[in-house]
Motif scaffolding. Structure first.
Motif, PDB file in Angstrom:
ATOM      1  N   GLU A 268      -4.322 -68.305  38.441  1.00  0.00           N
ATOM      2  CA  GLU A 268      -5.154 -67.270  37.857  1.00  0.00           C
ATOM      3  C   GLU A 268      -6.615 -67.720  37.937  1.00  0.00           C
ATOM      4  O   GLU A 268      -6.921 -68.905  37.791  1.00  0.00           O
ATOM      5  CB  GLU A 268      -4.758 -66.990  36.402  1.00  0.00           C
ATOM      6  CG  GLU A 268      -3.383 -66.340  36.257  1.00  0.00           C
ATOM      7  CD  GLU A 268      -2.896 -66.250  34.828  1.00  0.00           C
ATOM      8  OE1 GLU A 268      -2.341 -65.202  34.461  1.00  0.00           O
ATOM      9  OE2 GLU A 268      -3.063 -67.235  34.077  1.00  0.00           O
ATOM     10  N   TRP A 269      -7.506 -66.760  38.158  1.00  0.00           N
ATOM     11  CA  TRP A 269      -8.934 -67.061  38.290  1.00  0.00           C
ATOM     12  C   TRP A 269      -9.594 -67.046  36.911  1.00  0.00           C
ATOM     13  O   TRP A 269      -9.325 -66.173  36.094  1.00  0.00           O
ATOM     14  CB  TRP A 269      -9.597 -66.023  39.196  1.00  0.00           C
ATOM     15  CG  TRP A 269     -11.064 -66.234  39.413  1.00  0.00           C
ATOM     16  CD1 TRP A 269     -11.659 -66.978  40.393  1.00  0.00           C
ATOM     17  CD2 TRP A 269     -12.134 -65.706  38.612  1.00  0.00           C
ATOM     18  NE1 TRP A 269     -13.024 -66.938  40.255  1.00  0.00           N
ATOM     19  CE2 TRP A 269     -13.342 -66.172  39.173  1.00  0.00           C
ATOM     20  CE3 TRP A 269     -12.173 -64.884  37.482  1.00  0.00           C
ATOM     21  CZ2 TRP A 269     -14.594 -65.831  38.648  1.00  0.00           C
ATOM     22  CZ3 TRP A 269     -13.413 -64.558  36.940  1.00  0.00           C
ATOM     23  CH2 TRP A 269     -14.601 -65.022  37.525  1.00  0.00           C
ATOM     24  N   PHE A 270     -10.476 -68.045  36.677  1.00  0.00           N
ATOM     25  CA  PHE A 270     -11.184 -68.089  35.400  1.00  0.00           C
ATOM     26  C   PHE A 270     -12.637 -68.489  35.605  1.00  0.00           C
ATOM     27  O   PHE A 270     -13.009 -69.092  36.619  1.00  0.00           O
ATOM     28  CB  PHE A 270     -10.500 -69.051  34.415  1.00  0.00           C
ATOM     29  CG  PHE A 270     -10.773 -70.512  34.684  1.00  0.00           C
ATOM     30  CD1 PHE A 270     -11.735 -71.198  33.954  1.00  0.00           C
ATOM     31  CD2 PHE A 270     -10.070 -71.205  35.659  1.00  0.00           C
ATOM     32  CE1 PHE A 270     -11.991 -72.551  34.192  1.00  0.00           C
ATOM     33  CE2 PHE A 270     -10.310 -72.551  35.909  1.00  0.00           C
ATOM     34  CZ  PHE A 270     -11.275 -73.224  35.170  1.00  0.00           C
ATOM     35  N   SER A 271     -13.456 -68.159  34.617  1.00  0.00           N
ATOM     36  CA  SER A 271     -14.862 -68.542  34.615  1.00  0.00           C
ATOM     37  C   SER A 271     -15.326 -68.687  33.170  1.00  0.00           C
ATOM     38  O   SER A 271     -15.067 -67.806  32.345  1.00  0.00           O
ATOM     39  CB  SER A 271     -15.713 -67.486  35.333  1.00  0.00           C
ATOM     40  OG  SER A 271     -17.090 -67.828  35.279  1.00  0.00           O
ATOM     41  N   ILE A 272     -15.986 -69.798  32.880  1.00  0.00           N
ATOM     42  CA  ILE A 272     -16.489 -70.054  31.531  1.00  0.00           C
ATOM     43  C   ILE A 272     -18.007 -70.167  31.598  1.00  0.00           C
ATOM     44  O   ILE A 272     -18.533 -71.076  32.240  1.00  0.00           O
ATOM     45  CB  ILE A 272     -15.898 -71.349  30.937  1.00  0.00           C
ATOM     46  CG1 ILE A 272     -14.364 -71.320  31.000  1.00  0.00           C
ATOM     47  CG2 ILE A 272     -16.368 -71.528  29.490  1.00  0.00           C
ATOM     48  CD1 ILE A 272     -13.705 -72.612  30.515  1.00  0.00           C
ATOM     49  N   PRO A 273     -18.740 -69.253  30.969  1.00  0.00           N
ATOM     50  CA  PRO A 273     -20.206 -69.323  31.001  1.00  0.00           C
ATOM     51  C   PRO A 273     -20.725 -70.610  30.369  1.00  0.00           C
ATOM     52  O   PRO A 273     -20.097 -71.174  29.452  1.00  0.00           O
ATOM     53  CB  PRO A 273     -20.635 -68.100  30.173  1.00  0.00           C
ATOM     54  CG  PRO A 273     -19.452 -67.206  30.151  1.00  0.00           C
ATOM     55  CD  PRO A 273     -18.253 -68.101  30.206  1.00  0.00           C
ATOM     56  N   GLU A 274     -21.874 -71.044  30.838  1.00  0.00           N
ATOM     57  CA  GLU A 274     -22.495 -72.241  30.281  1.00  0.00           C
ATOM     58  C   GLU A 274     -22.789 -72.051  28.792  1.00  0.00           C
ATOM     59  O   GLU A 274     -22.669 -72.991  27.999  1.00  0.00           O
ATOM     60  CB  GLU A 274     -23.789 -72.559  31.038  1.00  0.00           C
ATOM     61  CG  GLU A 274     -24.493 -73.814  30.561  1.00  0.00           C
ATOM     62  CD  GLU A 274     -23.645 -75.086  30.704  1.00  0.00           C
ATOM     63  OE1 GLU A 274     -23.805 -75.994  29.856  1.00  0.00           O
ATOM     64  OE2 GLU A 274     -22.837 -75.158  31.655  1.00  0.00           O
ATOM     65  N   SER A 275     -23.149 -70.823  28.397  1.00  0.00           N
ATOM     66  CA  SER A 275     -23.448 -70.565  26.987  1.00  0.00           C
ATOM     67  C   SER A 275     -22.215 -70.777  26.111  1.00  0.00           C
ATOM     68  O   SER A 275     -22.322 -71.239  24.963  1.00  0.00           O
ATOM     69  CB  SER A 275     -23.975 -69.133  26.812  1.00  0.00           C
ATOM     70  OG  SER A 275     -23.031 -68.192  27.300  1.00  0.00           O
ATOM     71  N   THR A 276     -21.030 -70.458  26.641  1.00  0.00           N
ATOM     72  CA  THR A 276     -19.787 -70.677  25.893  1.00  0.00           C
ATOM     73  C   THR A 276     -19.509 -72.167  25.749  1.00  0.00           C
ATOM     74  O   THR A 276     -19.137 -72.643  24.666  1.00  0.00           O
ATOM     75  CB  THR A 276     -18.619 -69.973  26.594  1.00  0.00           C
ATOM     76  OG1 THR A 276     -18.813 -68.559  26.510  1.00  0.00           O
ATOM     77  CG2 THR A 276     -17.276 -70.334  25.958  1.00  0.00           C
ATOM     78  N   LEU A 277     -19.713 -72.922  26.821  1.00  0.00           N
ATOM     79  CA  LEU A 277     -19.502 -74.372  26.756  1.00  0.00           C
ATOM     80  C   LEU A 277     -20.475 -75.020  25.778  1.00  0.00           C
ATOM     81  O   LEU A 277     -20.097 -75.932  25.027  1.00  0.00           O
ATOM     82  CB  LEU A 277     -19.652 -74.983  28.150  1.00  0.00           C
ATOM     83  CG  LEU A 277     -18.587 -74.572  29.181  1.00  0.00           C
ATOM     84  CD1 LEU A 277     -18.934 -75.128  30.554  1.00  0.00           C
ATOM     85  CD2 LEU A 277     -17.206 -75.054  28.754  1.00  0.00           C
ATOM     86  N   GLN A 278     -21.708 -74.542  25.765  1.00  0.00           N
ATOM     87  CA  GLN A 278     -22.699 -75.090  24.820  1.00  0.00           C
ATOM     88  C   GLN A 278     -22.305 -74.775  23.382  1.00  0.00           C
ATOM     89  O   GLN A 278     -22.433 -75.632  22.493  1.00  0.00           O
ATOM     90  CB  GLN A 278     -24.079 -74.517  25.136  1.00  0.00           C
ATOM     91  CG  GLN A 278     -24.679 -75.036  26.434  1.00  0.00           C
ATOM     92  CD  GLN A 278     -26.011 -74.382  26.762  1.00  0.00           C
ATOM     93  OE1 GLN A 278     -26.443 -73.440  26.087  1.00  0.00           O
ATOM     94  NE2 GLN A 278     -26.661 -74.855  27.809  1.00  0.00           N
ATOM     95  N   ALA A 279     -21.820 -73.560  23.152  1.00  0.00           N
ATOM     96  CA  ALA A 279     -21.404 -73.176  21.793  1.00  0.00           C
ATOM     97  C   ALA A 279     -20.232 -74.029  21.329  1.00  0.00           C
ATOM     98  O   ALA A 279     -20.147 -74.407  20.141  1.00  0.00           O
ATOM     99  CB  ALA A 279     -21.034 -71.701  21.762  1.00  0.00           C
TER     100      ALA A 279
END
Length: 348
Positions: A231-242
């Protein structure tokens, strides 16, 4: 562990066929771990999630949007064919599951039609041992909007209608690509999100496009032989920072659904914030990011049942499911939810 360790008997009348009147009307079964890694089971209403979180916690949603991924057509011989998108692999290509009396051969053409009598042709171009790759004559998303049908799960027995079009999407859905809803998110409405925010509980999003493989049964008794779907996924940098800020502040990372959890744990393992994941989580898995999990009840012998067993403990999940059946909880996509806390060491 073996496949048979994750089986249970479920009365058919507990499989929810329709959503409740309001998203937050569901019940919520809380598993409260004790010092011996056993759990106390607490029956709640979903709105009581406001009592289970605390200021500084962070909810992580999957903002994927379900696409009209089911197509109907016929082979060159006239035989009826049903295609279900597994995942979109390019602007004009997709991997699909095919239902037909005899699957079309590679190189052959399938004519897709809609209720308006319009048609277009797709070409069979590949097979990976599980799914078929097909080529569309133009943009896949554009054609699905005109010809596709909402892909309700196989255990929901009615044809999709206007209610499903609205309720089989989460209120945070915005990135098209899923062929099944991230169902834990279906319990939230805008009001409860605002109430959570007012309590000091923020929420962020990532995207994992749920594939049809999520409903593919595990057939290997030896789980080490099972091949997990991608499955394809993407995690925004803002989510990782939060997430980093939440952990530094002592807050908990609460995954809303198994798809959010798989994306977060895939990132923790690989260091990559996007791409394809086939992470298969079974008991013994060491979780690195997620502290709590909100999830629905899952199918017997499914990879999702194995995942929640890894997270909260095999025996604990067995007890919770037995309790849920006895208490007439509603199961699967339109069903009720569970709130799980991670066990530091999973009981095998």
């Amino acid at each position: 562990m073996q496949l048979s360790d994750f089986n249970y008997e479920l009365p058919n009348d507990l499989i929810a066929q329709h959503p409740l009147a309001n998203r937050t009307d569901s019940r919520l079964l809380e598993l409260v771990p004790d010092e011996d890694k056993h759990v106390q089971l607490v029956d709640r209403q979903f709105r009581e999630i406001l009592d289970l979180v605390k200021p500084g916690d962070l909810l992580v949603f999957n903002d994927t949007k379900v696409i009209p991924a089911r197509l109907h057509g016929k082979k060159e011989t006239g035989g009826i064919v049903e295609l279900l998108i597994e995942r979109i692999s390019g602007e004009q290509q997709a991997w699909v599951q095919i239902r037909a009396s005899k699957v079309p051969k590679i190189g052959s053409i399938v004519e897709i039609h809609n209720q308006a009598g319009e048609t277009f042709d797709v070409e069979m171009i590949g097979y990976d041992g599980r799914f078929y790759e097909v080529r569309f004559p133009e943009n896949v998303f554009a054609l699905l909007e005109r010809f596709g049908e909402l892909p309700l799960p196989p255990y929901i027995e009615h044809q999709p209608d206007g209610e499903d079009a609205q309720r089989y999407q989460t209120v945070v859905a915005k990135n098209p690509g899923a062929v099944a809803a991230p169902t834990a998110g279906l319990h939230f409405d805008e009001l409860i999100l605002q109430q959570l925010h007012d309590l000091g509980v923020n929420h962020v999003a990532l995207t994992l496009h749920v594939g049809a493989g999520t409903f593919t049964p595990v057939r290997e008794e030896d789980l080490s032989k099972h091949k997990m779907h991608y499955e394809w996924f993407s995690i925004p940098e803002s989510t990782l920072q939060a997430i980093e800020e939440t952990k530094r502040g002592g807050g908990r990372i609460i995954a809303v659904g198994t798809t959010s959890l798989r994306a977060l744990e895939s990132q923790a393992i690989s260091g990559q914030s996007g791409g394809q994941t086939n992470l298969f989580i079974t008991p013994g898995f060491q979780f690195k990011t997620v502290d709590c999990l909100l999830t629905n009840f899952h199918l017997p012998k499914s990879t999702l049942l194995m995942l929640v067993s890894a997270f909260a403990g095999v025996d604990n999940i067995r007890s919770a499911y037995q309790h849920a059946i006895q208490q007439q909880y509603r199961f699967f996509s339109y069903g009720d939810a569970m709130f799980l806390s991670r066990l530091e060491t999973t009981k095998l």
